[in-house]
Design a protein around this motif. Structure first.
Motif, PDB file in Angstrom:
ATOM      1  N   GLY A   5      42.374  21.521  49.147  1.00 16.05           N
ATOM      2  CA  GLY A   5      41.898  22.476  48.173  1.00 16.05           C
ATOM      3  C   GLY A   5      41.687  23.872  48.712  1.00 16.05           C
ATOM      4  N   GLN A   6      41.845  24.083  50.039  1.00 15.14           N
ATOM      5  CA  GLN A   6      41.658  25.402  50.632  1.00 15.14           C
ATOM      6  C   GLN A   6      43.013  26.041  50.852  1.00 15.14           C
ATOM      7  OE1 GLN A   6      39.988  25.353  54.517  1.00 15.14           O
ATOM      8  NE2 GLN A   6      39.999  27.559  54.741  1.00 15.14           N
ATOM      9  N   LYS A   7      43.341  27.098  50.099  1.00 21.09           N
ATOM     10  CA  LYS A   7      44.638  27.742  50.198  1.00 21.09           C
ATOM     11  C   LYS A   7      44.487  29.094  50.872  1.00 21.09           C
ATOM     12  CE  LYS A   7      45.123  27.327  45.756  1.00 21.09           C
ATOM     13  NZ  LYS A   7      44.005  26.413  45.539  1.00 21.09           N
ATOM     14  N   ILE A   8      45.532  29.500  51.576  1.00 24.16           N
ATOM     15  CA  ILE A   8      45.491  30.785  52.261  1.00 24.16           C
ATOM     16  C   ILE A   8      45.465  31.918  51.254  1.00 24.16           C
ATOM     17  CG2 ILE A   8      46.794  32.327  53.768  1.00 24.16           C
ATOM     18  CD1 ILE A   8      47.887  29.901  55.172  1.00 24.16           C
ATOM     19  N   ASN A 124      45.221  35.771  55.193  1.00 27.40           N
ATOM     20  CA  ASN A 124      43.921  35.214  54.832  1.00 27.40           C
ATOM     21  C   ASN A 124      42.869  36.215  55.306  1.00 27.40           C
ATOM     22  OD1 ASN A 124      41.451  33.888  54.735  1.00 27.40           O
ATOM     23  ND2 ASN A 124      42.357  31.893  55.161  1.00 27.40           N
ATOM     24  N   PRO A 125      42.234  36.961  54.396  1.00 31.48           N
ATOM     25  CA  PRO A 125      41.269  37.981  54.812  1.00 31.48           C
ATOM     26  C   PRO A 125      40.157  37.436  55.704  1.00 31.48           C
ATOM     27  CG  PRO A 125      41.789  38.210  52.481  1.00 31.48           C
ATOM     28  CD  PRO A 125      42.414  36.927  52.932  1.00 31.48           C
ATOM     29  N   ALA A 126      39.729  36.214  55.446  1.00 33.98           N
ATOM     30  CA  ALA A 126      38.652  35.634  56.258  1.00 33.98           C
ATOM     31  C   ALA A 126      39.095  35.463  57.708  1.00 33.98           C
ATOM     32  CB  ALA A 126      38.215  34.293  55.670  1.00 33.98           C
ATOM     33  N   ASP A 127      40.343  35.050  57.909  1.00 37.66           N
ATOM     34  CA  ASP A 127      40.859  34.894  59.274  1.00 37.66           C
ATOM     35  C   ASP A 127      40.992  36.243  59.973  1.00 37.66           C
ATOM     36  OD1 ASP A 127      41.000  32.129  59.212  1.00 37.66           O
ATOM     37  OD2 ASP A 127      43.056  32.102  58.458  1.00 37.66           O
ATOM     38  N   LEU A 128      41.461  37.242  59.248  1.00 37.13           N
ATOM     39  CA  LEU A 128      41.562  38.583  59.830  1.00 37.13           C
ATOM     40  C   LEU A 128      40.188  39.112  60.222  1.00 37.13           C
ATOM     41  CD1 LEU A 128      44.190  40.748  57.877  1.00 37.13           C
ATOM     42  CD2 LEU A 128      44.071  40.343  60.345  1.00 37.13           C
ATOM     43  N   ASP A 129      39.219  38.959  59.343  1.00 40.72           N
ATOM     44  CA  ASP A 129      37.865  39.427  59.634  1.00 40.72           C
ATOM     45  C   ASP A 129      37.271  38.677  60.826  1.00 40.72           C
ATOM     46  OD1 ASP A 129      38.007  41.210  57.532  1.00 40.72           O
ATOM     47  OD2 ASP A 129      36.940  39.920  56.118  1.00 40.72           O
ATOM     48  N   ASN A 231      41.056  28.971  67.541  1.00 41.22           N
ATOM     49  CA  ASN A 231      39.895  29.139  66.667  1.00 41.22           C
ATOM     50  C   ASN A 231      40.268  29.901  65.409  1.00 41.22           C
ATOM     51  OD1 ASN A 231      38.732  29.608  69.760  1.00 41.22           O
ATOM     52  ND2 ASN A 231      37.511  28.192  68.537  1.00 41.22           N
ATOM     53  N   THR A 232      41.252  30.799  65.538  1.00 38.83           N
ATOM     54  CA  THR A 232      41.694  31.623  64.410  1.00 38.83           C
ATOM     55  C   THR A 232      43.209  31.689  64.421  1.00 38.83           C
ATOM     56  OG1 THR A 232      39.697  32.987  64.636  1.00 38.83           O
ATOM     57  CG2 THR A 232      41.478  33.868  63.274  1.00 38.83           C
ATOM     58  N   ILE A 233      43.814  31.472  63.250  1.00 40.42           N
ATOM     59  CA  ILE A 233      45.272  31.497  63.127  1.00 40.42           C
ATOM     60  C   ILE A 233      45.680  32.657  62.222  1.00 40.42           C
ATOM     61  CG2 ILE A 233      47.330  30.220  62.375  1.00 40.42           C
ATOM     62  CD1 ILE A 233      45.632  27.640  62.710  1.00 40.42           C
ATOM     63  N   LEU A 234      46.548  33.516  62.738  1.00 47.36           N
ATOM     64  CA  LEU A 234      47.138  34.599  61.956  1.00 47.36           C
ATOM     65  C   LEU A 234      48.598  34.231  61.711  1.00 47.36           C
ATOM     66  CD1 LEU A 234      45.635  37.695  63.831  1.00 47.36           C
ATOM     67  CD2 LEU A 234      44.716  36.479  61.829  1.00 47.36           C
ATOM     68  N   LEU A 235      48.947  34.085  60.446  1.00 47.42           N
ATOM     69  CA  LEU A 235      50.248  33.532  60.077  1.00 47.42           C
ATOM     70  C   LEU A 235      51.169  34.621  59.545  1.00 47.42           C
ATOM     71  CD1 LEU A 235      51.530  30.656  59.987  1.00 47.42           C
ATOM     72  CD2 LEU A 235      50.845  30.551  57.583  1.00 47.42           C
ATOM     73  N   VAL A 236      52.419  34.628  60.029  1.00 47.31           N
ATOM     74  CA  VAL A 236      53.436  35.544  59.514  1.00 47.31           C
ATOM     75  C   VAL A 236      54.691  34.744  59.184  1.00 47.31           C
ATOM     76  CG1 VAL A 236      52.608  37.571  60.770  1.00 47.31           C
ATOM     77  CG2 VAL A 236      54.287  36.059  61.851  1.00 47.31           C
ATOM     78  N   PRO A 237      55.492  35.221  58.223  1.00 47.54           N
ATOM     79  CA  PRO A 237      56.728  34.517  57.875  1.00 47.54           C
ATOM     80  C   PRO A 237      57.797  34.744  58.933  1.00 47.54           C
ATOM     81  CG  PRO A 237      56.578  36.532  56.611  1.00 47.54           C
ATOM     82  CD  PRO A 237      55.281  36.406  57.374  1.00 47.54           C
ATOM     83  N   SER A 238      58.791  33.877  58.937  1.00 43.33           N
ATOM     84  CA  SER A 238      59.897  34.016  59.880  1.00 43.33           C
ATOM     85  C   SER A 238      61.168  33.512  59.234  1.00 43.33           C
ATOM     86  CB  SER A 238      59.624  33.222  61.160  1.00 43.33           C
ATOM     87  OG  SER A 238      60.756  33.228  62.002  1.00 43.33           O
ATOM     88  N   ARG A 239      62.269  34.195  59.517  1.00 43.33           N
ATOM     89  CA  ARG A 239      63.583  33.765  59.049  1.00 43.33           C
ATOM     90  C   ARG A 239      64.452  33.323  60.216  1.00 43.33           C
ATOM     91  NH1 ARG A 239      65.922  35.538  54.232  1.00 43.33           N
ATOM     92  NH2 ARG A 239      67.847  35.928  55.373  1.00 43.33           N
TER      93      ARG A 239
END
Length: 288
Positions: A5-8, A124-129, A231-239
């Motif tokens: 139920g927790q979505k980015i 995810n603003p929470a992860d960035l913060d 502890n914190t994941i910052l996700l970016v897309p990749s092709r």
């Protein structure tokens, strides 16, 4: 790790499928393949319809939805529907051999525009913060990356050094391993890996975490080995295809997210503007 139920972000489910694809079971990958190829049909399908189209059991569809962080199938369908509403109406950007130079340039530009939009959708603003808070509180920041990710690590090192942060970056696998063995509680280790599976990075990150350091990772795969120690994941897309390691389109997404991160750090760090002025003055006489 994400919980049910927790979505980015409300408009990133199709991107998230790609980010966790390698961690899916064989049956779940069949569901993912069908949904990515036929998102409109998936929105209209019942769980039974989708299971039949993908050639798997209904339980595999439900497990797939929950692995994405949804409570159930209907919540998953609603998110896919939202994705489709927000999809930009770009024309085909596949580059053809017969395209002239200007057409190729336009298609590459459109492709990079899509990658930047996808980067925003995955934020995810929470992860960035959280990353900003931990980096500001760190005794020292270590940035690790090998191969092309090592070049990105140098970019981040430069930005953080300019605003006066105590930071060092390493690209050599042996030096990364030795540095990770010496980090301690109060330090932050920032690991950059598109695949999240580079052994020369994952093993030192595991050691740094065991030493008590806070770990932040920048990756394109939500459930890759490196994320298990972050502890914190910052996700970016990749092709990137397997033969395209270090593609510039992926690097653009990394640099874009790091630009956002560094801007947030600059605004919150005491004396950041003073450090920027001092570093600028230090090289002013290097210009003609």
């Amino acid at each position: 790790m994400k919980t049910a139920g927790q979505k980015i972000n409300q408009s990133n489910t199709l991107l998230l499928i790609s980010s966790i694809y390698t961690s899916l079971t064989k049956a779940e990958k069949k569901v993912a393949d069908y949904v990515k190829s036929n998102p409109e049909e998936a929105v209209m399908a019942t769980v039974t319809d989708l299971s039949e189209q993908a050639g798997v059991g209904e339980t595999s569809v439900i497990r797939f939805c929950r692995k994405l962080g949804f409570r159930g199938y209907q919540e998953f369908k609603l998110s896919i529907a939202q994705d489709l509403v927000n999809v930009p109406s770009y024309s085909n950007v596949e580059i053809e051999e017969a395209d002239d130079t200007l057409t190729k340039a336009r298609k590459i530009t459109l492709r990079n525009e899509m990658m930047l939009k996808n980067t925003l959708d995955l934020i995810n603003p929470a992860d960035l913060d959280r990353a900003v808070k931990r980096m500001l509180a760190a005794d020292k920041i270590y940035i690790f990356g090998v191969g092309s990710s090592g070049i990105t690590a140098l970019d981040l090192h430069y930005r953080l050094m300019r605003i006066g942060m105590n930071v060092e970056a390493h690209r050599d696998s042996h030096i990364i391993a030795m540095s990770a063995s010496l980090v301690k509680k109060g330090d932050v280790v920032f690991g950059i890996s598109t695949s999240g599976s580079t052994r020369d990075l994952v093993d030192p990150i595991r050691q740094a975490k065991a030493n008590g350091a806070d770990v932040i990772c920048l990756t394109s795969h939500m459930r890759s080995p490196i994320t298990a120690h972050a502890n914190t994941i910052l996700l970016v897309p990749s092709r990137e295809m397997p033969t395209e390691g270090g593609s510039l389109s992926t690097k653009i997404t990394q640099i874009h997210l790091l630009d956002i991160l560094c801007t947030l750090l600059s605004q919150k760090k005491n004396n950041a503007s003073e450090a920027l002025e001092k570093t600028a003055r230090s090289v002013v006489d290097k210009l003609y």
